[in-house]
Each structure stands twice: as C-alpha cells, then as structure tokens.
Design a protein around this motif. Sequence first.
Motif, short mmCIF file in Angstrom:
data_model
loop_
_atom_site.label_atom_id
_atom_site.label_comp_id
_atom_site.label_asym_id
_atom_site.label_seq_id
_atom_site.Cartn_x
_atom_site.Cartn_y
_atom_site.Cartn_z
N GLY A 180 37.25 119.95 -41.46
CA GLY A 180 36.68 120.45 -40.22
C GLY A 180 35.56 119.60 -39.64
N LEU A 181 34.63 119.14 -40.47
CA LEU A 181 33.50 118.37 -39.95
C LEU A 181 33.93 117.03 -39.41
CD1 LEU A 181 30.78 119.20 -42.62
CD2 LEU A 181 31.02 120.12 -40.32
N ILE A 182 34.82 116.34 -40.11
CA ILE A 182 35.25 115.04 -39.63
C ILE A 182 36.12 115.18 -38.39
CG2 ILE A 182 37.31 114.77 -41.06
CD1 ILE A 182 34.79 112.04 -40.11
N GLU A 183 36.90 116.26 -38.31
CA GLU A 183 37.69 116.48 -37.10
C GLU A 183 36.79 116.72 -35.90
OE1 GLU A 183 40.83 116.01 -36.45
OE2 GLU A 183 41.19 115.41 -38.52
N ARG A 184 35.70 117.43 -36.09
CA ARG A 184 34.74 117.66 -35.01
C ARG A 184 34.13 116.34 -34.57
NH1 ARG A 184 31.86 118.52 -30.98
NH2 ARG A 184 30.12 119.93 -30.99
N ARG A 192 36.74 114.23 -32.67
CA ARG A 192 36.96 114.72 -31.31
C ARG A 192 35.82 114.28 -30.39
NH1 ARG A 192 35.51 119.61 -28.48
NH2 ARG A 192 34.58 120.30 -30.42
N THR A 193 34.59 114.41 -30.87
CA THR A 193 33.44 114.01 -30.07
C THR A 193 33.48 112.51 -29.79
OG1 THR A 193 32.13 115.78 -31.06
CG2 THR A 193 30.91 114.01 -29.99
N TYR A 194 33.76 111.70 -30.81
CA TYR A 194 33.83 110.25 -30.64
C TYR A 194 34.95 109.87 -29.67
CZ TYR A 194 34.59 105.33 -31.69
OH TYR A 194 34.76 103.98 -31.59
N ARG A 195 36.08 110.52 -29.82
CA ARG A 195 37.23 110.22 -28.96
C ARG A 195 36.91 110.53 -27.50
NH1 ARG A 195 40.71 112.45 -31.88
NH2 ARG A 195 40.50 114.54 -31.03
N THR A 196 36.32 111.69 -27.23
CA THR A 196 36.06 112.05 -25.83
C THR A 196 34.88 111.28 -25.24
OG1 THR A 196 34.70 113.94 -26.50
CG2 THR A 196 37.03 114.36 -26.05
N GLU A 197 33.85 110.99 -26.02
CA GLU A 197 32.66 110.36 -25.48
C GLU A 197 32.68 108.83 -25.50
OE1 GLU A 197 29.17 112.05 -27.20
OE2 GLU A 197 29.76 114.10 -26.65
N VAL A 198 33.57 108.25 -26.30
CA VAL A 198 33.64 106.79 -26.36
C VAL A 198 35.04 106.29 -26.00
CG1 VAL A 198 33.37 104.74 -27.82
CG2 VAL A 198 31.77 106.63 -28.06
N LEU A 256 37.82 93.96 -28.89
CA LEU A 256 37.31 94.73 -30.03
C LEU A 256 35.78 94.68 -30.11
CD1 LEU A 256 38.02 96.42 -32.47
CD2 LEU A 256 38.27 94.32 -33.79
N GLU A 257 35.19 93.57 -29.75
CA GLU A 257 33.73 93.46 -29.79
C GLU A 257 33.07 94.46 -28.85
OE1 GLU A 257 35.75 90.69 -29.43
OE2 GLU A 257 35.59 90.18 -31.56
N GLN A 258 33.69 94.71 -27.71
CA GLN A 258 33.16 95.68 -26.77
C GLN A 258 33.22 97.09 -27.36
OE1 GLN A 258 35.35 96.09 -23.11
NE2 GLN A 258 33.48 96.48 -21.94
N VAL A 259 34.30 97.40 -28.05
CA VAL A 259 34.42 98.70 -28.72
C VAL A 259 33.32 98.85 -29.76
CG1 VAL A 259 35.88 100.18 -30.15
CG2 VAL A 259 36.91 98.77 -28.37
N GLN A 260 33.09 97.80 -30.54
CA GLN A 260 32.08 97.84 -31.59
C GLN A 260 30.68 97.99 -31.01
OE1 GLN A 260 33.22 94.16 -33.50
NE2 GLN A 260 34.29 95.25 -35.14
N THR A 261 30.38 97.29 -29.94
CA THR A 261 29.06 97.38 -29.31
C THR A 261 28.80 98.78 -28.76
OG1 THR A 261 29.13 95.04 -28.74
CG2 THR A 261 27.60 96.42 -27.49
N ILE A 262 29.75 99.30 -28.02
CA ILE A 262 29.57 100.64 -27.44
C ILE A 262 29.51 101.69 -28.53
CG2 ILE A 262 30.72 102.40 -26.02
CD1 ILE A 262 31.59 100.08 -24.17
N THR A 263 30.32 101.54 -29.58
CA THR A 263 30.30 102.48 -30.70
C THR A 263 28.95 102.45 -31.40
OG1 THR A 263 32.68 102.39 -31.04
CG2 THR A 263 31.34 103.06 -32.92
#
Length: 93
Positions: free
Chosen positions: A24-28, A31-37, A46-53
């Motif tokens: 449950g915690l990792i799924e939460r 979901r947050t990472y997927r929607t906000e990033v 890939l470098e852009q993904v890493q920087t924003i992440t």
Amino acid sequence: MSGWAAARSIIIRYIQLGRLNQNGLIERFNRTYRTEVLDAYLFTNLEQVQTITNQWLVDYNEYRPHEALGNIPPVQFMPRLTRVPNLYRILSI
C-alpha cells in the motif's frame, strides 16, 4: 527484469496472494510520483527525468507536509523515530 535483478543479486519478493496491503505505501508513492512527475512533463532524455525527479524528491521529503506524519515533512519526522528512551534509567528504578 528477472534476469537483470538476478545478475545484480537482487531478490524479487512478490506480494502474498490476498495481501494487497503489503504494498500500500509504495503504491501510494508510485501514484504520487506518476501524477506529479511522469505525467506532468514531456521528457527529452533520461538526464532530464533524473534532474526533475531529484528536485521533486527534495521537495517531497524536505518541504512537503505528509498527512500521515501529522502534516510535517519526513525530514522533520525522522528524528522522532531515532529517539529511544533511556532504558537504563527506566530499568534501574
């Protein structure tokens, strides 16, 4: 993925049948990472993904209040987990 994990000595542990709450915690978080990033940006490399992440993780852990932690960021909550009562004093009463 199984081959990649085995080559790096990583053990994949699956959720037990009927125990969806184990994840449950990792799924939460996912979901947050997927929607906000991941859904919020169009990445060109890939470098852009890493920087924003990395920027998002700093905000997520250091500034953003988490309701489950009493509306404080994890970085402020963590010291509470490491405080251990002086057991010697308690046992020597």
